[in-house]
Design a protein around this motif. Structure first.
Motif, PDB file in Angstrom:
ATOM      1  N   LYS A  30       8.917  17.509  -9.007  1.00 34.64           N
ATOM      2  CA  LYS A  30       7.920  17.914  -8.019  1.00 34.64           C
ATOM      3  C   LYS A  30       6.893  18.818  -8.689  1.00 34.64           C
ATOM      4  O   LYS A  30       7.243  19.823  -9.298  1.00 34.64           O
TER       5      LYS A  30
ATOM      6  N   ARG B 145       5.309  14.045  -6.228  1.00 32.81           N
ATOM      7  CA  ARG B 145       6.772  14.136  -6.246  1.00 32.81           C
ATOM      8  C   ARG B 145       7.366  12.784  -6.611  1.00 32.81           C
ATOM      9  O   ARG B 145       7.015  11.758  -6.021  1.00 32.81           O
ATOM     10  N   TYR B 146       8.259  12.805  -7.592  1.00 37.25           N
ATOM     11  CA  TYR B 146       9.004  11.620  -7.990  1.00 37.25           C
ATOM     12  C   TYR B 146      10.464  11.814  -7.603  1.00 37.25           C
ATOM     13  O   TYR B 146      11.072  12.830  -7.979  1.00 37.25           O
ATOM     14  N   ASP B 147      11.008  10.868  -6.861  1.00 35.13           N
ATOM     15  CA  ASP B 147      12.424  10.888  -6.513  1.00 35.13           C
ATOM     16  C   ASP B 147      13.132   9.748  -7.239  1.00 35.13           C
ATOM     17  O   ASP B 147      12.629   8.606  -7.270  1.00 35.13           O
ATOM     18  N   TYR B 148      14.301  10.050  -7.809  1.00 30.40           N
ATOM     19  CA  TYR B 148      15.060   9.081  -8.590  1.00 30.40           C
ATOM     20  C   TYR B 148      16.346   8.724  -7.855  1.00 30.40           C
ATOM     21  O   TYR B 148      16.988   9.594  -7.261  1.00 30.40           O
TER      22      TYR B 148
ATOM     23  N   SER C 133      12.573   4.774  -9.305  1.00 32.20           N
ATOM     24  CA  SER C 133      11.801   5.963  -8.978  1.00 32.20           C
ATOM     25  C   SER C 133      10.809   5.649  -7.872  1.00 32.20           C
ATOM     26  O   SER C 133      10.333   4.524  -7.748  1.00 32.20           O
TER      27      SER C 133
ATOM     28  N   THR D 178      18.322  15.734 -13.434  1.00 31.20           N
ATOM     29  CA  THR D 178      17.715  16.002 -12.129  1.00 31.20           C
ATOM     30  C   THR D 178      17.558  14.689 -11.375  1.00 31.20           C
ATOM     31  O   THR D 178      17.584  13.609 -11.973  1.00 31.20           O
ATOM     32  N   ASN D 179      17.397  14.792 -10.067  1.00 29.71           N
ATOM     33  CA  ASN D 179      17.123  13.586  -9.270  1.00 29.71           C
ATOM     34  C   ASN D 179      15.701  13.582  -8.713  1.00 29.71           C
ATOM     35  O   ASN D 179      15.356  12.765  -7.879  1.00 29.71           O
ATOM     36  N   HIS D 180      14.862  14.540  -9.203  1.00 29.11           N
ATOM     37  CA  HIS D 180      13.479  14.577  -8.724  1.00 29.11           C
ATOM     38  C   HIS D 180      12.597  15.346  -9.706  1.00 29.11           C
ATOM     39  O   HIS D 180      13.088  16.090 -10.559  1.00 29.11           O
TER      40      HIS D 180
END
Length: 283
Positions: free
Chosen positions: A74, A10-13, A272, A70-72
């Motif tokens: 997954k 999972r990458y969160d921005y 990120s 998007t802000n992620h």
């Protein structure tokens, strides 16, 4: 033996971004010693399109592309494998290939008839310390296979294995001087040690299952060396082993950076953060 694998990336921005094209090296590569009984591969947000592709060196991956902000990102995969016992020592190599180098004062291997194929897996890396380290191991070995086993054991015994959460890979010379490294670092170091001798090597990223080991070996890296007559032979310097049916490759490449599970870009100004987790258990 049946093994279930759950893998989350999972990458969160920090702010909304537009995801570029992504290459997801999360697809188990075919080996005759395991079967995929169940599988699930989900991506969120849902891509505009996705398909399976194959890179220049034969690894299958999933390509996905996006258009909505998007802000992620997954990615979740679920696999149920049936593992079939596989003896990693059950092979015969081309004796001529072995003897010409083993009896040569420079201990240098040549792939007669295979040079074009193996060129991508060799390098011009040079390090006198490497050769000085390898020659005593050769002297106590009875042949090429014994040498590979002894070298893999030497690295396992003399370089401490550590879990590094950074995604980078140390240069081989740096790992050699530090006396420690992650599975990625040690695998690249062994690749360059063997490439000094003219051997063709590739880096492998995937799953390794051993319920007796400490955490950190589930998502793993090892290396393979190409030996005429036997093909690719897997070596795991982190554990001092030849690889068997408990090793499930996701990506193989001459360049370790090209085996990262998630490869892609995003547009926008954002930081990120990556969260990744792999769980493996017997069923």
């Amino acid at each position: 033996m049946r093994v279930q694998v759950s893998h989350l990336s999972r990458y969160d921005y920090s702010s909304e971004v537009t995801l570029g094209m992504h290459q997801l090296f999360l697809q188990p590569q075919f080996r005759p010693y395991f079967r995929v009984l169940e599988e699930s591969f989900t991506i969120h947000p849902s891509p505009d399109g996705q398909n399976y592709r194959q890179d220049a060196l034969g690894t299958w991956y999933k390509q996905a592309w996006f258009s909505e902000p998007t802000n992620h990102l997954k990615i979740t995969t679920e696999w149920l494998f049936e593992l079939i016992p596989h003896n990693p020592f059950a092979f015969i190599i081309d004796k001529g290939f072995e003897d010409k180098a083993w009896n040569h004062p420079q201990f240098l291997f040549h792939y007669e008839g295979h040079e074009l194929f193996v060129q991508a897996y060799k390098s011009n890396y040079s390090n006198d310390s490497f050769l000085n380290y390898l020659m005593p191991i050769k002297e106590k070995s009875t042949g090429l296979i014994d040498f590979l086993v002894n070298l893999t054991q030497e690295i396992y015994q003399n370089w401490s294995h550590e879990i590094r959460h950074e995604q980078n890979i140390w240069q081989a010379g740096f790992t050699f001087s530090q006396g420690k490294g992650s599975c990625r670092d040690l695998s690249l170091m062994q690749m360059e040690l063997l490439r000094i001798l003219g051997l063709a090597c590739r880096f492998v990223s995937g799953y390794a299952f051993n319920p007796d080991l400490e955490d950190g070996h589930e998502l793993h890296a090892w290396m393979e060396v190409f030996l005429p007559g036997a093909g690719w032979i897997g070596l795991d310097p982190s554990l001092g082993l030849l690889t068997d049916h408990r090793y499930i490759p996701l990506a193989c490449h001459a360049d370790p950076e090209r085996t990262l599970p998630v490869q892609g870009t995003f547009g926008g100004v954002s930081d990120s953060a990556l969260e990744t987790h792999v769980d493996m258990k017997l069923i």
